[in-house]
Write an enzyme that holds these catalytic residues in place. Structure first.
Site, PDB file in Angstrom:
ATOM      1  CB  CYS A   1      -0.961   0.002   1.187  1.00 13.84           C
ATOM      2  SG  CYS A   1      -0.124  -0.118   2.763  1.00 13.84           S
TER       3      CYS A   1
ATOM      4  CB  CYS B   1      -1.908  -1.454   9.580  1.00 13.18           C
ATOM      5  SG  CYS B   1      -2.662  -0.917   8.048  1.00 13.18           S
TER       6      CYS B   1
END
Lengths: 136, 213
Positions: free
Chosen positions: A37, A106
């Protein structure tokens, strides 16, 4: 996708945003990124003479979950010893922030940043670095 | 993987004209019947896609048994995904490289530290610029942002050129029935692993500069 309340809270009021002097002997720096990402994360710890993490700062450019994960990580790091900090797992971050499966990376990023910062500190201070294990 | 490129394309319909379930291991290239390589003929790809899509039109399956209808819907979804991925040059090369050598995120978490340093500098300048009140300071920052914009755009263009060059080398090997050279695969992985960092930085810089206008 809806973010959990805790993610929103850390995103709106991130704890410990900032930088420490990366050349300071007592500071460990971890810079990592998520190629899927493009999020980037810098996490730093400052260790006091007694071996306790007295301060932790982060700077994350990325999505809300990445910011929340690193914000939470800095909160957890403070007051721990370097070895205790090593025990922080991404799964604990997932649980605390209630991250959905697509945002688990994340939390992995935050764990990576912690471990890199800890090893940077160890290396600077002549302590043996801890070998990295594979991801989940 | 030499065999895969020479393989007969997977056929969604069997000899009796019935829809076959598509096994998970059939890749996008095989599904659309194009050679597994960097360059793909856009016209061939498009015509294969429309041909299959036409044959799988729901109108043909209105009276079919549920199992067949489900298979036709599954096939339509797979073909759509394959087409969307292969018609986009970047999505295609990411797919190709991952097919050949595994997921990118497995080993591309730490790009060169110098790149990360520049990214943090640019991102921080963009952030500062957006909440900066002092006019003189803002002017300095604007110059820095423009300079960073130039650097990152050039980096992006350079990587695009390098990808094309590496892709040509990849295809050359495929044409000779040889596996893609490991050095080529490695370099492509490294470029693709950095792509999103550069894109995100460019987006931040652009946004900061646009908002100030």
């Amino acid at each position: 996708m809806a973010y959990s309340d805790k993610v929103v809270d850390h995103y709106n009021n991130p704890r410990n945003v900032g930088s420490l002097d990366k050349n300071d002997q007592t500071v460990g720096t971890g810079i990592v990124g998520a190629p899927e990402c493009g999020d980037v994360m810098k996490l730093q710890i400052k260790v006091d003479e007694g071996g306790l993490i007295e301060d932790a700062k982060f700077k994350t450019f990325g999505c809300g979950s990445a910011i929340a994960s690193s914000s939470l990580a800095t909160e957890w790091l403070k007051g721990k010893t370097v070895d205790e900090a090593e025990e922080i797992k991404n799964t604990q971050i997932v649980e605390e922030l209630n991250l959905p499966p697509v945002k688990i990376h994340c939390s992995v990023l935050a764990e990576d940043a912690i471990k890199t910062a800890l090893n940077d500190f160890r290396e600077k201070n002549g302590m043996p670095v801890v070998e990295r294990k594979g991801h989940h | 993987m030499i065999e895969a490129t020479k393989e007969k394309p997977f056929s969604v319909f069997n000899e009796d004209g019935e829809i076959e379930a598509i096994p998970a291991e059939v890749d996008h290239f095989a599904l659309l019947g194009v050679q597994r390589k960097f360059k793909v003929d856009a016209e061939v790809l498009e015509s294969r896609f429309y041909e299959l899509n036409r044959k799988l039109h729901p109108d043909f399956f209105m009276d079919a048994p549920v199992a067949v209808r489900i298979r036709s819907l599954d096939a339509t979804a797979r073909i759509n995904e394959a087409y969307q991925t292969l018609k986009d040059p970047i999505a295609r090369v990411v797919y190709l490289v991952q097919l050949e050598s595994g997921k990118l995120e497995e080993n591309e978490r730490t790009p060169p530290p110098e790149l990360f340093e520049e990214i943090f500098e640019a991102q921080e300048a963009a952030e500062e610029f957006q909440c900066c009140a002092d006019e003189e300071e803002a002017e300095n920052l604007r110059e820095r942002l423009n300079a960073a914009m130039g650097c990152f755009s050039a980096l992006k263009d350079g990587q695009r050129t390098a990808l094309d060059r590496l892709g040509a080398a990849w295809d050359e090997a495929v044409e000779k029935n040889e596996p893609a050279p490991p050095e080529v695969v490695r370099k492509m992985r490294s470029i693709l692993g950095q792509r999103n960092y550069i894109e995100n930085t460019l987006t931040s810089l652009r946004r900061a500069l646009e908002e100030s206008e």
